[in-house]
Design an enzyme around this catalytic site. Structure first.
Site, PDB file in Angstrom:
ATOM      1  CB  ALA A  61      37.568   4.961  24.925  1.00  0.00           C
ATOM      2  N   GLY A 100      36.697   3.905  30.144  1.00  0.00           N
ATOM      3  CA  GLY A 100      35.381   4.451  29.846  1.00  0.00           C
ATOM      4  C   GLY A 100      34.268   3.498  30.275  1.00  0.00           C
ATOM      5  CD  GLU A 103      36.093   7.777  32.398  1.00  0.00           C
ATOM      6  OE1 GLU A 103      36.355   7.254  31.306  1.00  0.00           O
ATOM      7  OE2 GLU A 103      36.448   8.910  32.728  1.00  0.00           O
ATOM      8  CD  GLU A 123      40.623   5.602  31.515  1.00  0.00           C
ATOM      9  OE1 GLU A 123      41.075   5.044  32.544  1.00  0.00           O
ATOM     10  OE2 GLU A 123      39.407   5.719  31.295  1.00  0.00           O
TER      11      GLU A 123
HETATM   12  C1  LIG Z   1      41.277  -6.882  29.988  1.00  0.00           C
HETATM   13  C2  LIG Z   1      40.980  -6.710  28.514  1.00  0.00           C
HETATM   14  C3  LIG Z   1      39.737  -5.893  28.307  1.00  0.00           C
HETATM   15  C4  LIG Z   1      40.727  -8.105  27.894  1.00  0.00           C
HETATM   16  O1  LIG Z   1      41.901  -8.882  27.975  1.00  0.00           O
HETATM   17  P1  LIG Z   1      42.048 -10.255  27.162  1.00  0.00           P
HETATM   18  O2  LIG Z   1      40.866 -11.080  27.382  1.00  0.00           O
HETATM   19  O3  LIG Z   1      43.382 -10.809  27.515  1.00  0.00           O
HETATM   20  O4  LIG Z   1      42.005  -9.864  25.620  1.00  0.00           O
HETATM   21  P2  LIG Z   1      43.019  -8.973  24.798  1.00  0.00           P
HETATM   22  O5  LIG Z   1      43.836  -9.847  23.949  1.00  0.00           O
HETATM   23  O6  LIG Z   1      43.698  -7.996  25.640  1.00  0.00           O
HETATM   24  O7  LIG Z   1      42.002  -8.153  23.883  1.00  0.00           O
HETATM   25  C5  LIG Z   1      41.213  -8.792  22.901  1.00  0.00           C
HETATM   26  C6  LIG Z   1      41.127  -7.914  21.697  1.00  0.00           C
HETATM   27  O8  LIG Z   1      40.426  -6.725  22.038  1.00  0.00           O
HETATM   28  C7  LIG Z   1      41.197  -5.576  21.714  1.00  0.00           C
HETATM   29  N1  LIG Z   1      40.886  -4.543  22.718  1.00  0.00           N
HETATM   30  C8  LIG Z   1      40.842  -4.683  24.031  1.00  0.00           C
HETATM   31  N2  LIG Z   1      40.467  -3.551  24.637  1.00  0.00           N
HETATM   32  C9  LIG Z   1      40.276  -2.663  23.645  1.00  0.00           C
HETATM   33  C10 LIG Z   1      39.875  -1.291  23.618  1.00  0.00           C
HETATM   34  N3  LIG Z   1      39.571  -0.617  24.764  1.00  0.00           N
HETATM   35  N4  LIG Z   1      39.784  -0.696  22.433  1.00  0.00           N
HETATM   36  C11 LIG Z   1      40.060  -1.358  21.285  1.00  0.00           C
HETATM   37  N5  LIG Z   1      40.441  -2.660  21.244  1.00  0.00           N
HETATM   38  C12 LIG Z   1      40.549  -3.287  22.406  1.00  0.00           C
HETATM   39  C13 LIG Z   1      42.650  -6.056  21.803  1.00  0.00           C
HETATM   40  O9  LIG Z   1      43.469  -5.237  21.048  1.00  0.00           O
HETATM   41  C14 LIG Z   1      42.486  -7.454  21.202  1.00  0.00           C
HETATM   42  O10 LIG Z   1      42.371  -7.345  19.807  1.00  0.00           O
HETATM   43  P3  LIG Z   1      43.590  -7.734  18.857  1.00  0.00           P
HETATM   44  O11 LIG Z   1      44.024  -9.090  19.271  1.00  0.00           O
HETATM   45  O12 LIG Z   1      44.658  -6.704  19.138  1.00  0.00           O
HETATM   46  O13 LIG Z   1      43.038  -7.642  17.498  1.00  0.00           O
HETATM   47  C15 LIG Z   1      42.181  -6.077  27.818  1.00  0.00           C
HETATM   48  O14 LIG Z   1      42.001  -6.122  26.435  1.00  0.00           O
HETATM   49  C16 LIG Z   1      42.425  -4.655  28.197  1.00  0.00           C
HETATM   50  O15 LIG Z   1      43.037  -4.397  29.199  1.00  0.00           O
HETATM   51  N6  LIG Z   1      41.944  -3.723  27.365  1.00  0.00           N
HETATM   52  C17 LIG Z   1      42.219  -2.312  27.488  1.00  0.00           C
HETATM   53  C18 LIG Z   1      41.394  -1.703  28.587  1.00  0.00           C
HETATM   54  C19 LIG Z   1      41.691  -0.230  28.655  1.00  0.00           C
HETATM   55  O16 LIG Z   1      42.810   0.191  28.747  1.00  0.00           O
HETATM   56  N7  LIG Z   1      40.639   0.562  28.629  1.00  0.00           N
HETATM   57  C20 LIG Z   1      40.748   1.993  28.643  1.00  0.00           C
HETATM   58  C21 LIG Z   1      40.666   2.517  27.263  1.00  0.00           C
HETATM   59  S1  LIG Z   1      40.872   4.262  27.200  1.00  0.00           S
HETATM   60  C22 LIG Z   1      39.416   4.856  27.774  1.00  0.00           C
HETATM   61  O17 LIG Z   1      38.549   4.109  28.102  1.00  0.00           O
HETATM   62  C23 LIG Z   1      39.292   6.338  27.807  1.00  0.00           C
HETATM   63  C24 LIG Z   1      38.180   6.891  28.262  1.00  0.00           C
HETATM   64  C25 LIG Z   1      38.033   8.343  28.239  1.00  0.00           C
HETATM   65  C26 LIG Z   1      37.544   8.714  26.899  1.00  0.00           C
HETATM   66  C27 LIG Z   1      37.419  10.133  26.746  1.00  0.00           C
HETATM   67  C28 LIG Z   1      37.523  10.384  25.308  1.00  0.00           C
HETATM   68  C29 LIG Z   1      37.696  11.817  25.084  1.00  0.00           C
HETATM   69  C30 LIG Z   1      38.602  11.985  23.912  1.00  0.00           C
HETATM   70  C31 LIG Z   1      38.665  13.403  23.559  1.00  0.00           C
HETATM   71  C32 LIG Z   1      40.017  13.944  23.640  1.00  0.00           C
HETATM   72  C33 LIG Z   1      40.016  15.261  23.022  1.00  0.00           C
HETATM   73  C34 LIG Z   1      41.342  15.857  22.971  1.00  0.00           C
HETATM   74  C35 LIG Z   1      41.400  16.564  21.677  1.00  0.00           C
HETATM   75  C36 LIG Z   1      42.612  17.329  21.550  1.00  0.00           C
HETATM   76  C37 LIG Z   1      42.607  17.850  20.149  1.00  0.00           C
HETATM   77  O18 LIG Z   1      42.968  17.096  19.236  1.00  0.00           O
HETATM   78  O19 LIG Z   1      42.240  19.015  19.980  1.00  0.00           O
END
Ligand SMILES: CC(C)(COP(=O)(O)OP(=O)(O)OC[C@H]1O[C@@H](n2cnc3c(N)ncnc32)[C@H](O)[C@@H]1OP(=O)(O)O)[C@@H](O)C(=O)NCCC(=O)NCCSC(=O)/C=C/CCCCCCCCCCCCC(=O)O
Length: 719
Positions: A61, A100, A103, A123
């Site tokens: 996500a 995600g 997923e 997550e």
């Molecule tokens: C391994 C990586 C992917 C890559 O690593 P690397 O090559 O070293 O590069 P980085 O420097 O880390 O990243 C490069 C730039 O990319 C940006 N980045 C990376 N990942 C993301 C991301 N997922 N989103 C946004 N941006 C991202 C990073 O910041 C860098 O940019 P900048 O230099 O900062 O500008 C590594 O990046 C990594 O590990 N990434 C994260 C992976 C991760 O953790 N993924 C999980 C994300 S969470 C998710 O997926 C959740 C899923 C479930 C979703 C369900 C949604 C439902 C929501 C509803 C909730 C409702 C509740 C409501 C309650 C109410 O309010 O009522």
């Protein structure tokens, strides 16, 4: 945000296109929905392959979207509809499939991974759980124990491990999209019912309750105070005990409790803070993305004490040849044995061979004349360090970078004794240097941008989180430590005990309370610094009133502890007692209790009951207050840098974000009000006087932490 192509006349190839990691932003979700509809409704299409652009399947996500109102198609029903479709869908996983992203892969009917891909559900590290069906589908695919481990730790697995676990169907070294397309063609007309994970029953272990209980206990020990891992356990329990539809409902409920929590906000802040920290900028305009670092092939480490050994290991294990220098044969031999042992153990743990051939040990600085970079790690004594730098300046070739591992001395004074001040910089590692992730890169006023870029890039190569900081006594981390530990010792005077203070700080989430941490680091280090600064020892002016030095309040209790030869763990006695010298099991010591009582009665201090809240407020607000001064002084460029330093160097709980983020969460007004209150009670403690920046931010309506920088701009930068 999702490209659609028809390949091999009957396979729809959907490519996620959202650089850099193809995160599932609202536009991408929209793109997936549209292209999937097209694929499923086109009679020419018999199968679908989903892949990601630029060698990355999907990083999950879009974390930035979590900060605002959720827009666009919700992920969960979108994924459910992919799984329910009547045409086989194959995920072609290259690079990463995380959160995600995994997923999404789990709702595809087949998964092919490239041999270098990494998969996981991280997550939990963002204070969340995999709420797009991940907690319900993964246990159905790989069983409860393995799924529980992956979901509660957020660990990434290699594609080989994913194959063993059953997460992917095939691993390839070839073009994963091409392999997936061929695979998809073969899958056409095969029944899909057994490939829909939501329809499977969960292989449930007979001892489910015992397993969940054991994992819960492990989490309570390792991830003290963190909500998300416990919520993950509950979600997996639901997978094991409920039908899919109810399990999904439970997953969503648990996610709702986490989503807006302070912990989730703190952990997501940490994710971006860590990435921001590497992006340094100098007042000259030079910055991280326009300055090329030098390539470092060879390095020298001077001094094979605890720090020098760890630094040598950190360099050698990333392929840099290291010459390690000691002044005495016996010390050199001991250092050699230790470094080799550390490198061998490290290599075993990583499953690689130890790069012992990269190490050379010597007694002569003459051997350093051709190295690319030197890291000095001798005793923390300015005169000694200056002698070393003078000598290096004469011996090394003019292009060699000269770095000091000083933990707080003036890097510019060292630069001043060399013939190349622009090539001198601080590289402050934390002990043990081969384990601790933090590196403070201390930029002197004369350090060139190329020198800074090289030190930062070397830190990254050594797998450190490197933060560029300015040059002042103690830099960022150790400078902030003083007001924090001063408050702890003042609280001892007033009636607290070391164990009470440590417990409060550890319950807050610190890896170690301030007294246990000092025992580990060695109490003699600070004692020597205080003697050198004229705060204690024979040079103190006898006319000084007791408990006052240099015009401010001073607590001599730490000196009294040292005077008894109690230097912490290494001597088996410190703020606590240990079973033996070097022991780690800290027990309260009645002798310390006696010392405190005698001290209080000598100065007529009536001990009072001190609340946990007062301990937290005084220690942590004094810490953050110094952080505000550091920002004002331009020693750190951003609050994020300070927070990263405190998480990675000082065990500040990540789910609290760091001292500056914590202050922002508590509310700057409250921090200001409490500091004013305590400063009024202790006017002779300047560290409690609210910093001008804190006052300014409150006067501007307490902007969010990401906006603080706008209020610091006009101030002078030392970076
Ligand atoms: C391994 C990586 C992917 C890559 O690593 P690397 O090559 O070293 O590069 P980085 O420097 O880390 O990243 C490069 C730039 O990319 C940006 N980045 C990376 N990942 C993301 C991301 N997922 N989103 C946004 N941006 C991202 C990073 O910041 C860098 O940019 P900048 O230099 O900062 O500008 C590594 O990046 C990594 O590990 N990434 C994260 C992976 C991760 O953790 N993924 C999980 C994300 S969470 C998710 O997926 C959740 C899923 C479930 C979703 C369900 C949604 C439902 C929501 C509803 C909730 C409702 C509740 C409501 C309650 C109410 O309010 O009522």
């Amino acid at each position: 945000m999702a490209r659609y192509e028809l390949v091999k006349r009957s396979v729809a190839l959907i490519t996620l296109t959202n650089p850099p990691v193809n995160s599932l932003s609202s536009a991408v979700r929209h793109g997936i929905a549209k292209t999937m509809d097209r694929a499923l409704s086109d009679p020419k299409v018999t199968a679908v392959v989903i892949c990601g652009e630029n060698g990355r399947f999907c990083g999950g996500a879009d974390i930035r979207e979590f900060a605002g109102p959720m827009r666009g198609p919700p992920l969960l029903p979108l994924l459910d509809s992919i799984e329910a479709g009547e045409k086989p869908v194959v995920a072609a996983i290259e690079g990463v499939a995380l959160g995600g992203g995994l997923e999404l892969a789990l709702v595809c009917h087949y998964r092919i991974a490239h041999s270098k891909a990494r998969l996981g559900l991280p997550e939990v590290t963002l204070g969340l759980l995999p709420a797009a069906g991940g907690t319900q589908r993964l246990p159905r695919l790989i069983g409860i124990p393995a799924a529980l481990e992956l979901i509660t730790t957020g660990r990434h697995v290699s594609s080989q491990e994913a194959l063993k676990l059953g997460i992917v169907d095939q691993v390839t070294e070839q073009n994963v999209c091409e392999v997936a397309v061929e695979f998809a063609l073969r899958a056409v007309a095969k029944p899909l019912s057994s490939r829909r994970l939501s329809a499977l029953t969960v292989p449930c272990p007979p001892d489910l309750d015992a397993l969940l209980e054991a994992v819960t206990m492990q989490i309570q020990k390792k991830a003290r105070g963190m909500m998300a891992p416990l919520a993950c356990v509950q979600a997996v329990r639901a997978a094991a005990t409920m039908p899919y539809s109810q399990g999904i409902k439970r997953e969503s409920e648990l996610m709702a409790t986490l989503f807006n929590s302070g912990q989730a906000r703190a952990l997501q802040y940490c994710f971006f803070a860590e990435r921001t920290a590497g992006k340094w900028t100098l007042p000259s305009g030079a910055q991280w993305n326009d300055t090329k670092p030098r390539e470092i092939r060879s390095a020298a480490v001077i001094g094979l004490g605890t720090m020098g050994r760890g630094i040598a290991v950190s360099l050698a294990r990333v392929g840099i040849s290291v010459i390690a220098v000691e002044s005495d044969k016996k010390l050199m031999e001991t250092g050699r044995q230790m470094v080799i042992g550390m490198l061998e153990r490290d290599a075993k743990r990583r499953g690689v061979s130890a790069s012992l051939n990269l190490l050379k040990f010597t007694l002569s600085l003459q051997d350093l004349k051709d190295v690319d970079l030197v890291i000095e790690a001798v005793f923390e004594d300015m005169a000694l360090k200056k002698r070393v730098f003078q000598e290096l300046s004469k011996l090394c070739r003019p292009t060699t970078l000269l770095c000091s591992n000083t933990s707080g001395l003036d890097v510019d004074a060292l630069a001043g004794v060399t013939d190349r001040p622009q090539l001198v910089i601080g590289m402050h590692f934390f002990s043990p240097a081969h384990v601790m992730k933090l590196l403070e890169v201390v930029c002197g006023p004369r350090s060139s941008s190329e020198t800074i870029a090289t030190a930062m890039s070397l830190g990254k190569r050594m797998e450190k989180v490197s933060v560029a900081v300015g040059n002042c006594p103690g830099f960022v981390g150790n400078r902030m430590l003083k007001p924090y530990s001063d408050q702890a010792t003042f609280l001892l005077e007033e009636g607290a005990t070391p164990e009470q203070i440590d417990k409060v700080l550890e319950d807050f989430g610190f890896a170690m309370g301030v007294f246990r941490m000092s025992d580990l680091a060695g109490l003699d280090v600070g004692w020597r610094v205080r003697k050198e600064s004229g705060l204690t020892g024979p040079d103190v002016d006898p006319k000084n009133p007791p408990r006052r030095r240099q015009g401010r309040k001073y607590c001599p209790i730490p000196d009294m502890v040292c005077e008894q030869g109690r230097f912490g763990q290494k001597t088996g006695r410190g703020w606590y007692m240990y079973d033996k010298p070097g022991g780690t099991n800290a027990k309260p010591d009645p002798l310390i209790q006696n010392l405190l009582e005698t001290y209080r009665s000598r100065y007529g201090i009536k001990p009072r009951n001190i609340t946990d809240q007062e301990i937290i407020d005084r220690c942590l607000f004094a810490l953050a207050n110094e952080g505000f001064r550091i920002l004002e002084d331009g020693i750190a460029a951003r609050p994020e840098d300070i927070d990263v330093i405190y998480q990675f160097g000082y065990g500040f709980p990540r789910h609290r974000g760091g001292p500056m983020f914590y202050a922002s969460m508590v509310g700057l007004e409250r921090v200001l009000e409490r500091l004013e209150h305590y400063h009024q009670a202790h006017p002779d403690v300047p560290h409690l006087e609210p910093s001008p920046l804190l006052k300014k931010l409150v006067a501007c309506g307490s902007p969010p932490i990401q906006k603080w920088r706008e209020h610091i701009k006009t101030m002078h930068s030392h970076l």
